[in-house]
Design an enzyme around this catalytic site. Structure first.
Site, PDB file in Angstrom:
ATOM      1  N   LYS A 136       2.484   0.210  10.953  1.00 53.16           N
ATOM      2  CA  LYS A 136       2.587   1.478  10.231  1.00 53.16           C
ATOM      3  C   LYS A 136       2.008   2.624  11.053  1.00 53.16           C
ATOM      4  CE  LYS A 136       2.754   0.309   5.305  1.00 53.16           C
ATOM      5  NZ  LYS A 136       2.026   0.403   4.028  1.00 53.16           N
ATOM      6  N   GLU A 150       0.859  -1.183   0.000  1.00 52.25           N
ATOM      7  CA  GLU A 150       0.000   0.000   0.000  1.00 52.25           C
ATOM      8  C   GLU A 150       0.895   1.233   0.000  1.00 52.25           C
ATOM      9  OE1 GLU A 150      -3.504  -0.074   2.771  1.00 52.25           O
ATOM     10  OE2 GLU A 150      -2.468  -1.846   3.524  1.00 52.25           O
ATOM     11  N   ARG A 180       4.627 -13.249   9.567  1.00 59.77           N
ATOM     12  CA  ARG A 180       5.232 -11.938   9.371  1.00 59.77           C
ATOM     13  C   ARG A 180       6.489 -11.839  10.224  1.00 59.77           C
ATOM     14  NH1 ARG A 180       1.260  -7.412  11.254  1.00 59.77           N
ATOM     15  NH2 ARG A 180       3.110  -6.150  10.864  1.00 59.77           N
TER      16      ARG A 180
END
Length: 555
Positions: free
Chosen positions: A271, A35, A261
């Site tokens: 983020k 993104e 992850r």
């Protein structure tokens, strides 16, 4: 990259091997879909190395596709930074850069197809009511009063949404699946919402934007992706991924596979938290060398090879775990130990004066690397007055101390043996000058009378050395898992940045940005890519010569 960097096998590669052997696929096509709403971090580096690495090793393709379905949080700045990060890590994407927004027309058509099949409807409940109707993990949801509208009415209302006829939050398009599903993601998920925001690629063409779960699988299919790799938090979403592709008219149907992850000690990967650090000025921007962003690691002096090696070492599994920060440091230390030229810098200087040294000085030739003749030599000026590290001198010390002691000898790196004769202090009792003598016959050889000098210290000419700001970076947080703290910002390490005013040898006046240097006995450093110039030298510590945190953590 060399074949030596080829990744070891993992469960994803085993799946690919079987798919190729069974003839399910004749080639491999992956994608990296960030993104564009922030800078990439070390966790994204793991995904980059996995997706691009697999395509590379199987002679396949890997797309760089921006998942740009949320224009309010996205920016071209992030797009460019992400492209730079992927290239810097040593990878090339296949063909042109892709954007999910490239497919907005097709996505709209597929949404209309679902409406025509009675598999999507326009919802007019408020976002709060939608959440209430969705139920809980233990209670099934209940159908919306708008769930069974006729197809023609839904088509007209969806067109009204597209034409700007609804305010934000007053209407959305939902997939019609199963309000009693044990998977929350399947309880009539929203697939389109109204957003009056200009898009960085499509401008103001659209006022409705598709949701990630609807967009991602279709984008994969349109691009011919064979193996769609994502992290474990999207595991339940795979059901929606498959449902969408099963219920639209599309030729390709990729499969999604999930892996764990990256969780790295002494950092945050969210983020939102990284953005908080930046916006609240707890760090100096996204590329602050303390940040786990790729741009921050790059500015600190981490090399692409060291990050690729780190991703190789931690591997790809379905098991969630916390990786020690020292593992990342070990990779860059190994790389720089092998490839970084040596130089001398004094971080906390105290002056020595060699009283029996005559003349204006001389030029000594010093090897750039102790084990690599091919890296050549450099010239270092030696003068009567020198800087040494303050910690490299003591008035008194036991036999374990191998540096300069009053009345005793030590060797200067690449130069002579000196002896501390006397000292001078200021009114506060701080040593200002150490007066020494030197043995002129000890350049490159031991003293003639056989006396042994065990210690070696580094130095910089006081006359010819260059002043430099030397930034000592350390771990940003004092606890291994700051994300678990009630207020993660309160665990920031006050010693994460210590600025020293020191001196470096003249050869570093032309220090190459992103070239790591080992400052003898002090660690690995690089010229700061933003602040360093020929007039004002600034060096960042990448990593120390040893893991000093190991002792702290053992206590």
């Amino acid at each position: 990259m060399s074949e030596a960097e080829a990744r070891p096998s993992n469960f994803i590669r085993q799946i690919i091997d079987k798919d190729l052997a069974d003839g399910k696929h004749t080639s491999v096509h992956t994608r990296f879909p960030p993104e564009p709403n922030g800078y990439l971090h070390i966790g994204h580096a793991k995904s980059i190395c996995l997706n691009f690495g697999i395509a590379q090793d199987y002679q396949g393709q890997c797309n760089l596709r921006f998942d740009d379905t949320n224009p309010e949080k996205e920016d071209v700045e992030y797009v460019e930074s992400i492209k730079n990060d992927v290239s810097w890590l040593g990878f090339e994407w296949s063909g042109e850069v892709c954007y999910s927004s490239n497919y907005f027309d097709k996505l709209y058509e597929y949404a209309v197809e679902l409406i025509n099949k009675g598999l999507a409807y326009v919802e007019e409940l408020s976002p709060e009511q939608i959440r209430e109707y969705r139920g809980t993990l233990t209670q099934p949801g209940k159908p919306s009063p708008y769930r069974d509208r006729p197809v023609e009415e839904n088509l007209a209302l969806f067109e009204k949404m597209r034409d700007g006829g609804f305010e934000e939050g007053t209407a959305c398009l939902r997939a019609k699946i199963d309000m009693s599903s044990s998977f929350m993601v399947m309880r009539d998920p929203v697939i389109y919402r109204v957003r009056f925001a200009e898009h960085h690629q499509t401008g103001d063409k659209w006022c409705i934007y598709p949701m990630y779960d609807f967009t991602h699988c279709i984008s994969d299919a349109l691009e011919g992706i064979t193996h769609s790799l994502c992290t474990l938090e999207f595991q339940d979403n795979r059901r929606l991924y498959d449902w969408v592709l099963d219920n639209i008219t599309i030729d390709c149907q990729p499969r999604q596979y999930e892996f764990s992850r990256l969780n790295l000690e002494y950092t945050v990967m969210s983020k939102r938290k990284l953005n908080q650090l930046v916006t609240e000025k707890l760090v100096n921007g996204w590329d602050d060398p303390r940040m786990p962003t790729i741009s921050g690691l790059r500015r600190r002096g981490f090399t692409p090879a060291s990050i690729r090696e780190f991703c190789k070492r931690i591997g790809v599994t379905k098991q969630e775990n916390m990786i020690e920060f020292s593992s990342l440091e070990s990779c860059v230390r190994d790389d720089l130990n092998e490839n970084a030229p040596r130089a001398m810098a004094v971080l906390d200087p105290v002056k020595i004066v060699i009283e029996n040294y005559q003349g204006d000085g001389e030029t000594l030739t010093v090897a750039n690397h102790p084990n690599k003749e091919e890296m050549g030599t450099r010239e270092v000026p030696f003068t009567r007055e020198l800087w040494i590290e303050r910690e490299d001198f003591r008035e008194e010390a036991n036999k374990k101390y191998k540096r300069l002691v009053l009345g005793k000898e030590v060797r200067l790196r690449g130069a002579y043996v000196i002896k501390a004769e006397r000292i001078e202090k200021d009114e506060a009792g701080n040593i200002t000058t150490i007066f020494c003598s030197y043995d002129a016959e000890t350049l490159g050889k031991n003293p003639a009378d056989g006396r042994k000098v065990k210690g070696v210290i580094h130095w910089v000419s006081a006359d010819k050395g260059l002043p430099a700001e030397i930034r000592l970076y350390d771990r940003l947080f004092t606890v291994a898992n700051p994300a678990a703290a009630d207020n993660f910002a309160e665990t920031i390490n006050p010693e994460s940045l210590v600025v020293n005013k020191g001196y470096v040898e003249p050869s570093l006046a032309s220090a190459v940005v992103e070239q790591g240097y080992q400052f003898e006995r002090m660690g690995y450093f690089c010229a700061d890519s933003k602040d360093s110039s020929a007039e004002t030298l600034v060096f960042n510590r990448t990593v120390g010569l040893r893991d000093t945190w190991a002792k702290i953590e053992a206590k």
